[in-house]
Scaffold this motif. Structure first.
Motif, PDB file in Angstrom:
ATOM      1  N   UNK A 195       7.182  11.292  -7.731  1.00  0.00           N
ATOM      2  CA  UNK A 195       5.976  11.637  -6.977  1.00  0.00           C
ATOM      3  C   UNK A 195       5.296  10.339  -6.520  1.00  0.00           C
ATOM      4  N   UNK A 196       4.380  10.467  -5.545  1.00  0.00           N
ATOM      5  CA  UNK A 196       3.736   9.291  -4.941  1.00  0.00           C
ATOM      6  C   UNK A 196       3.113   8.361  -5.985  1.00  0.00           C
ATOM      7  N   UNK A 197       2.405   8.938  -6.950  1.00  0.00           N
ATOM      8  CA  UNK A 197       1.727   8.112  -7.951  1.00  0.00           C
ATOM      9  C   UNK A 197       2.740   7.311  -8.769  1.00  0.00           C
ATOM     10  N   UNK A 233      -4.427   4.596  -5.434  1.00  0.00           N
ATOM     11  CA  UNK A 233      -4.090   5.776  -4.624  1.00  0.00           C
ATOM     12  C   UNK A 233      -3.233   6.755  -5.432  1.00  0.00           C
ATOM     13  N   UNK A 234      -3.641   8.010  -5.428  1.00  0.00           N
ATOM     14  CA  UNK A 234      -2.874   9.101  -6.048  1.00  0.00           C
ATOM     15  C   UNK A 234      -2.814   9.044  -7.574  1.00  0.00           C
ATOM     16  N   UNK A 235      -3.454   8.035  -8.178  1.00  0.00           N
ATOM     17  CA  UNK A 235      -3.354   7.937  -9.640  1.00  0.00           C
ATOM     18  C   UNK A 235      -4.326   8.886 -10.335  1.00  0.00           C
ATOM     19  N   UNK A 236      -3.832   9.525 -11.395  1.00  0.00           N
ATOM     20  CA  UNK A 236      -4.725  10.317 -12.236  1.00  0.00           C
ATOM     21  C   UNK A 236      -5.290   9.395 -13.317  1.00  0.00           C
ATOM     22  N   UNK A 237      -5.942   9.995 -14.302  1.00  0.00           N
ATOM     23  CA  UNK A 237      -6.594   9.205 -15.339  1.00  0.00           C
ATOM     24  C   UNK A 237      -5.602   8.281 -16.052  1.00  0.00           C
ATOM     25  N   UNK A 263       6.776   3.589   0.024  1.00  0.00           N
ATOM     26  CA  UNK A 263       8.025   3.796   0.767  1.00  0.00           C
ATOM     27  C   UNK A 263       8.428   2.558   1.565  1.00  0.00           C
ATOM     28  N   UNK A 310      -4.410  -1.394  -2.718  1.00  0.00           N
ATOM     29  CA  UNK A 310      -4.835  -0.031  -3.047  1.00  0.00           C
ATOM     30  C   UNK A 310      -3.990   0.605  -4.161  1.00  0.00           C
ATOM     31  N   UNK A 356       0.829  -1.202   0.000  1.00  0.00           N
ATOM     32  CA  UNK A 356       0.000   0.000   0.000  1.00  0.00           C
ATOM     33  C   UNK A 356       0.872   1.265   0.000  1.00  0.00           C
ATOM     34  N   UNK A 357       1.888   1.258   0.848  1.00  0.00           N
ATOM     35  CA  UNK A 357       2.758   2.429   0.941  1.00  0.00           C
ATOM     36  C   UNK A 357       4.062   2.153   0.194  1.00  0.00           C
ATOM     37  N   UNK A 399     -10.584   0.872  -2.540  1.00  0.00           N
ATOM     38  CA  UNK A 399     -11.606   1.727  -1.938  1.00  0.00           C
ATOM     39  C   UNK A 399     -12.402   2.442  -3.016  1.00  0.00           C
TER      40      UNK A 399
END
Lengths: 271, 279
Positions: free
Chosen positions: A138-140, A165-169, A87, A162, A84-85, A194
């Protein structure tokens, strides 16, 4: 054929607080979304499958092997988990090295590992970032590096915790592409999600966790038609399902195209 | 009077040759809730950090123009001065946790301790924030023993306890379950009704359409549009900027269903039902 067999599995991090309370599930190659409230036990469940945790009771079989007796490392060639994370997963100094690490560790030679890593990076759209430090992304993008790292190991079973998370289109499209590729290869993909819209559109089976138990397990249309159950489990129906019902439709729509077709069909009989 | 005033803001990260923010000018009034949308890399998170002074004070780099928040000019104010007026919830809750506290309760107290808030008031504010985010039952947990979603709730509670005039949220509910996410949005909405100004970077367009009164579309560090949700989400060229409008708008556009006399497509469930009912 069963890829994963889970028999009456219990787990607790601290005594007296059972996180999973007797889970019994059988997974074939059908892509499966795992949904449920925060703290329902979803992440704990997939960590058990991956061998990172061992059940306090019950048994888990991965491709016929008893996971209770195997280390996470021994299971690694067969089952991959994207954390999930990101990092928690990333540690190398370039994206390419990060993605090559998995294949190298399960016995791939450097040339083969590089090829698989490059293919995986292309699949998630990060080819241009191969020589960058993953910590600078970046996170994504980090999340996509983690996906690529597992994809490059070509496991029979892929678990995504998950992924959206943080993903754009564009990022969502990349994740969709990975899921589709695994499905085409007849491999099992599981995703903790989610985003109900994403779950409805991309998976063939939905398992609902609630307070450490499984309260529903069926195809998406069936699960997403059970509103009161979803409500109880801290979930919601997909946006498109809600719109269909609000317009007086009885069916459970899972995609835009389905609802648009229905709205067009009835509209035309009026004219 | 405007709560936030941005004039010709330009910013470049130290290691980069490209402007992350390229000549932004706009104003935000007190009590507004602004949604910032755009593809990843458009400048959403950088702009969020520019409101709290992390851009440029923490990241350094090249900075031009002016950002004024609650009467403080960001360039001339320290991050700790700004922290009394503006609170930020980071995109990744793991980044927000201090790592210096043993319980959720103490973690939420951290910011208040640093501001020197009296003990009694601290306790009230922490209790309120934990309750608002449904985190009371985890108050004695170690912050790193929380699930991702719980950690995200704790991060939001930590900032809300500071009672900032301006709340900046960078994808605040990405790891929350659907009902939990909706609860957080309702809580933020309540704070906004009490006068808080809210800036929200978010990919969930349905939430943006429902809760924000204006939407800023960014691309390549520039403002492409800054208008009502209906106006921005009705743009035919949205996908060119890597953004897909709410599902309600997509369905109505496909069926060319607009409210009579309106140039825009519906953006919420209620609006979509209104124009589609009877079909």
């Amino acid at each position: 054929m069963s890829r994963v067999v889970v028999k009456d599995v219990c787990f607790s991090y601290r005594s007296g607080e059972e996180v999973l309370k007797g889970i019994t599930l059988d997974f074939d190659e059908k892509s499966t979304a795992i949904i449920g409230q925060n703290g329902a036990g979803k992440t704990t469940f997939v960590k058990l499958l991956k061998g990172l945790l061992k059940p306090t009771r019950g048994e888990i079989y991965i491709l016929g092997r008893s996971a209770n007796e195997m280390t996470a490392a021994a299971l690694a060639p067969f089952i991959g988990l994207v954390f999930q994370n990101p990092n928690d997963q990333i540690f190398r100094s370039t994206v390419l090295e990060e993605v090559m690490f998995g294949p190298l560790n399960i016995g791939e030679d450097p040339k083969g590992a590089r090829k698989k890593a490059e293919e995986a990076l292309e699949m998630v759209g990060l080819t241009e970032k191969a020589s960058e430090n993953p910590h600078d992304l970046r996170l994504s993008e980090k999340k996509l590096v983690c996906v690529a790292s597992i994809v490059a190991m070509e496991p029979e079973i892929l678990i995504l915790d998950e992924p959206t998370i943080a993903q754009d289109h564009a990022g969502m499209a990349a994740i969709r592409q990975v899921i589709r590729r695994f499905k085409e290869q007849g491999k099992l993909v599981m995703g903790i999600l989610h985003d109900m819209d994403f779950a409805a559109e991309n998976f063939e089976r939905v398992v609902v966790f609630h307070q450490g138990t499984v309260v529903a397990d069926d195809d998406p249309r069936e699960v997403f038609s059970r509103e009161s159950l979803l409500q109880r489990a801290g979930l919601e129906v997909p946006h498109i399902t809600r719109l269909g019902w609000s317009l007086g439709r009885k069916e459970t729509f899972l995609t835009e195209a389905e609802l648009i077709q229905s709205l067009r069909g009835e509209g035309s009989t009026d004219r | 009077m405007s709560k936030i005033r941005v004039e010709h803001l330009k910013y470049r990260y130290p290691s980069s040759e490209k402007l992350a923010l390229d000549d932004l000018s706009f104003e935000v009034d007190e009590g507004e809730m602004i949604g910032i949308i755009g593809r990843n890399g458009a400048g959403k998170s950088t702009l969020c950090q520019a409101f709290v002074g992390l851009v440029p004070h923490f990241y350094r780099g090249a900075y031009g123009g002016k950002v004024v928040v609650s009467g403080l000019e960001v360039l001339k104010s320290s991050v700790s001065q700004l922290a009394r007026r503006v609170g930020i919830v980071f995109q990744n809750p793991f980044t927000q946790v201090t790592g210096s506290k043993w319980t959720v309760y103490e973690e939420v107290a951290f910011g208040l301790e640093n501001l020197g808030v009296p003990r009694k008031e601290m306790i009230d504010r922490i209790d309120y924030a934990l309750q608002l985010l449904g985190m009371e039952k985890y108050r004695d947990r170690h912050p790193f023993d929380l699930s991702g979603g719980q950690m995200q709730r704790m991060a939001i509670a930590s900032v809300i306890a500071l009672q900032p005039e301006i709340l900046v949220l960078d994808e605040p509910t990405s790891q929350l379950d659907p009902q939990g996410s909706e609860e957080v949005f309702r809580a933020v909405h309540r704070l906004r009704e009490e006068g808080m100004t809210v800036i929200l970077a978010e990919h969930n367009m349905e939430k943006i359409a429902r809760y924000c009164n204006r939407v800023m579309l960014l691309d390549g560090g520039k403002i492409i549009d800054f208008a009502s949700p209906a106006s921005v989400f009705s743009r035919a060229d949205l996908t060119r900027y890597g953004v897909v409008p709410p599902v309600y708008t997509r369905v109505c556009r496909e069926l060319n269903a607009k409210r009579e006399g309106s140039p825009h497509f519906p953006v919420t469930l209620e609006e979509a039902c209104e124009v589609l009912k009877g079909r």
